[in-house]
Design a protein around this motif. Structure first.
Motif, PDB file in Angstrom:
ATOM      1  N   ALA A  82       0.373   5.015  -4.323  1.00  0.00           N
ATOM      2  CA  ALA A  82      -0.239   4.437  -3.260  1.00  0.00           C
ATOM      3  C   ALA A  82      -0.345   2.761  -2.587  1.00  0.00           C
ATOM      4  O   ALA A  82      -1.229   2.179  -2.760  1.00  0.00           O
ATOM      5  CB  ALA A  82      -2.151   4.580  -3.126  1.00  0.00           C
ATOM      6  N   ASP A  83       0.660   1.974  -3.120  1.00  0.00           N
ATOM      7  CA  ASP A  83       1.219   0.840  -2.872  1.00  0.00           C
ATOM      8  C   ASP A  83       2.449   0.765  -1.840  1.00  0.00           C
ATOM      9  O   ASP A  83       3.590   0.692  -1.958  1.00  0.00           O
ATOM     10  CB  ASP A  83       1.403   0.179  -4.111  1.00  0.00           C
ATOM     11  CG  ASP A  83       1.957  -1.802  -4.095  1.00  0.00           C
ATOM     12  OD1 ASP A  83       1.550  -2.061  -3.404  1.00  0.00           O
ATOM     13  OD2 ASP A  83       2.384  -1.925  -5.435  1.00  0.00           O
ATOM     14  N   MET A  84       2.074  -0.142  -0.728  1.00  0.00           N
ATOM     15  CA  MET A  84       2.963  -0.298   0.296  1.00  0.00           C
ATOM     16  C   MET A  84       4.241  -1.423   0.000  1.00  0.00           C
ATOM     17  O   MET A  84       4.985  -1.660   1.061  1.00  0.00           O
ATOM     18  CB  MET A  84       2.771  -1.016   1.498  1.00  0.00           C
ATOM     19  CG  MET A  84       1.157   0.793   1.948  1.00  0.00           C
ATOM     20  SD  MET A  84       2.314   1.534   3.217  1.00  0.00           S
ATOM     21  CE  MET A  84       2.918   0.568   4.219  1.00  0.00           C
ATOM     22  N   GLY A  85       4.447  -2.022  -1.060  1.00  0.00           N
ATOM     23  CA  GLY A  85       4.868  -2.571  -1.946  1.00  0.00           C
ATOM     24  C   GLY A  85       6.621  -2.085  -1.133  1.00  0.00           C
ATOM     25  O   GLY A  85       7.942  -2.884  -1.397  1.00  0.00           O
ATOM     26  N   GLY A  86       6.372  -0.812  -2.750  1.00  0.00           N
ATOM     27  CA  GLY A  86       7.899  -0.460  -2.157  1.00  0.00           C
ATOM     28  C   GLY A  86       8.559  -0.111  -1.240  1.00  0.00           C
ATOM     29  O   GLY A  86       9.148  -0.190  -0.923  1.00  0.00           O
ATOM     30  N   GLN A  87       7.731  -0.262   0.166  1.00  0.00           N
ATOM     31  CA  GLN A  87       8.277   0.325   1.010  1.00  0.00           C
ATOM     32  C   GLN A  87       8.924  -1.340   1.839  1.00  0.00           C
ATOM     33  O   GLN A  87       9.890  -0.560   2.539  1.00  0.00           O
ATOM     34  CB  GLN A  87       7.589   1.126   2.225  1.00  0.00           C
ATOM     35  CG  GLN A  87       6.771   2.477   1.663  1.00  0.00           C
ATOM     36  CD  GLN A  87       6.199   3.422   2.969  1.00  0.00           C
ATOM     37  OE1 GLN A  87       6.572   3.105   4.565  1.00  0.00           O
ATOM     38  NE2 GLN A  87       5.419   4.713   2.702  1.00  0.00           N
ATOM     39  N   VAL A  88       8.047  -1.680   1.155  1.00  0.00           N
ATOM     40  CA  VAL A  88       8.470  -3.400   2.132  1.00  0.00           C
ATOM     41  C   VAL A  88       9.627  -3.633   1.842  1.00  0.00           C
ATOM     42  O   VAL A  88      11.241  -4.251   2.812  1.00  0.00           O
ATOM     43  CB  VAL A  88       7.872  -3.618   1.833  1.00  0.00           C
ATOM     44  CG1 VAL A  88       8.240  -5.288   2.714  1.00  0.00           C
ATOM     45  CG2 VAL A  88       6.359  -3.891   2.881  1.00  0.00           C
ATOM     46  N   MET A  89       9.717  -3.135   0.104  1.00  0.00           N
ATOM     47  CA  MET A  89      11.350  -3.676  -1.060  1.00  0.00           C
ATOM     48  C   MET A  89      12.529  -2.878  -0.152  1.00  0.00           C
ATOM     49  O   MET A  89      13.134  -3.668   0.070  1.00  0.00           O
ATOM     50  CB  MET A  89      10.651  -3.276  -2.369  1.00  0.00           C
ATOM     51  CG  MET A  89      11.821  -3.178  -2.967  1.00  0.00           C
ATOM     52  SD  MET A  89      11.740  -4.455  -3.798  1.00  0.00           S
ATOM     53  CE  MET A  89      13.697  -4.923  -4.664  1.00  0.00           C
ATOM     54  N   VAL A  90      11.978  -2.145   0.448  1.00  0.00           N
ATOM     55  CA  VAL A  90      13.435  -0.705   0.966  1.00  0.00           C
ATOM     56  C   VAL A  90      13.546  -1.616   2.005  1.00  0.00           C
ATOM     57  O   VAL A  90      14.825  -1.762   2.370  1.00  0.00           O
ATOM     58  CB  VAL A  90      12.917   0.445   1.137  1.00  0.00           C
ATOM     59  CG1 VAL A  90      13.866   1.307   1.811  1.00  0.00           C
ATOM     60  CG2 VAL A  90      12.104   1.354  -0.189  1.00  0.00           C
TER      61      VAL A  90
END
Lengths: 166, 100
Positions: free
Chosen positions: B54-62
């Motif tokens: 539940a951490d949006m950082g992964g999607q930003v990394m993508v």
């Protein structure tokens, strides 16, 4: 069993195998397109709608069109290009290394459930406005660096592909 | 929602396919597409972890990986065009100028 996941996972793996085994470059690019679309469907399943849209528009739309353009420019029709490495040791070694690496990854990540805390997703998780806020507040420096990287890549690509006597 | 393990295994299989393609093919363009396959499997893994934690950082990394992949494709294909101008081929076994 989750049929949505199963359908697109089988599609992605089948198209991936097609991509690396088919003889010519253009069918390979079409197999890669299938992988991209299947992965976009899986991103939707994982609460990432913006990533799914970008996957279709950037990967399937822009990057793959560039690759297909270069295939069109480079491959002459009468060119003889065998589909695999002629040297048998390269071929077997590469295949063994690839299988070994994927098995190692699966073994290494087995039991990931114990490491990761499963919690219910908060409201609005994956909403594009959240990604925008993160981009322009927390990751603003990275954002600027990515834009500089793209500019440098643009200049380098133009310089490399132009005629040398200018 | 399928469990996280299924997604991880799918990403691992795709990465392995990319490695096999990169190490066994001779056409430089197909090597390129194998690299794209590997990048995509990593994207899938990042999105999976992003959803599970539940951490949006992964999607930003993508999204950053998208930018890097676009730069890589632009420069790599330009290099490939240069090589083709010199060698009249995209067979990687013919690019042996630095071999002795």
């Amino acid at each position: 069993m989750d049929y949505y996941f199963l359908l697109f996972a089988i599609m992605a793996v089948g198209a991936g195998i097609f991509t690396i085994t088919v003889r010519d470059a253009l069918p390979s690019a079409l197999g890669l397109l299938t992988v991209f679309i299947a992965l976009a469907a899986l991103y939707l399943h994982l609460n990432a709608p913006l990533i799914a849209i970008f996957q279709v528009s950037i990967y399937a739309g822009a990057i793959l069109v560039l690759v297909v353009f270069v295939i069109m420019l480079l491959i002459t029709p009468d060119e003889e290009l065998e589909s695999r490495q002629k040297n048998i040791s390269y071929r077997t070694l590469g295949a063994i290394l690839g299988v070994y690496l994927s098995v190692l990854l699966v073994i290494g990540i087995k039991g990931i459930d114990q490491i990761i805390v499963q919690k219910g997703l908060p409201d609005g998780f994956g909403h594009p406005s959240l990604i925008g806020t993160l981009f322009f507040k927390k990751y603003i420096l990275h954002f600027e660096m990515a834009s500089v990287l793209l500019l440098v890549a643009l200049i380098a690509a133009i310089y490399l592909a132009k005629k040398k006597n200018i | 929602m399928a469990g996280i393990n299924e997604y991880i295994i799918l990403a691992c299989i795709l990465f392995g396919l990319g490695v096999i393609g990169f190490l066994t093919r001779r056409n430089a363009l197909i090597l390129f597409m194998s690299v794209e396959l590997m990048l995509n499997s990593i994207n899938l893994m990042l999105v999976t972890f992003s959803a599970s934690r539940a951490d949006m950082g992964g999607q930003v990394m993508v999204l950053f990986i998208f930018a890097v992949a676009a730069a890589e494709v632009a420069v790599g294909l330009a290099i490939l065009i240069c090589l083709f101008k010199h060698m009249k081929s995209v067979d990687i076994n013919k690019f042996d100028l630095l071999k002795w």
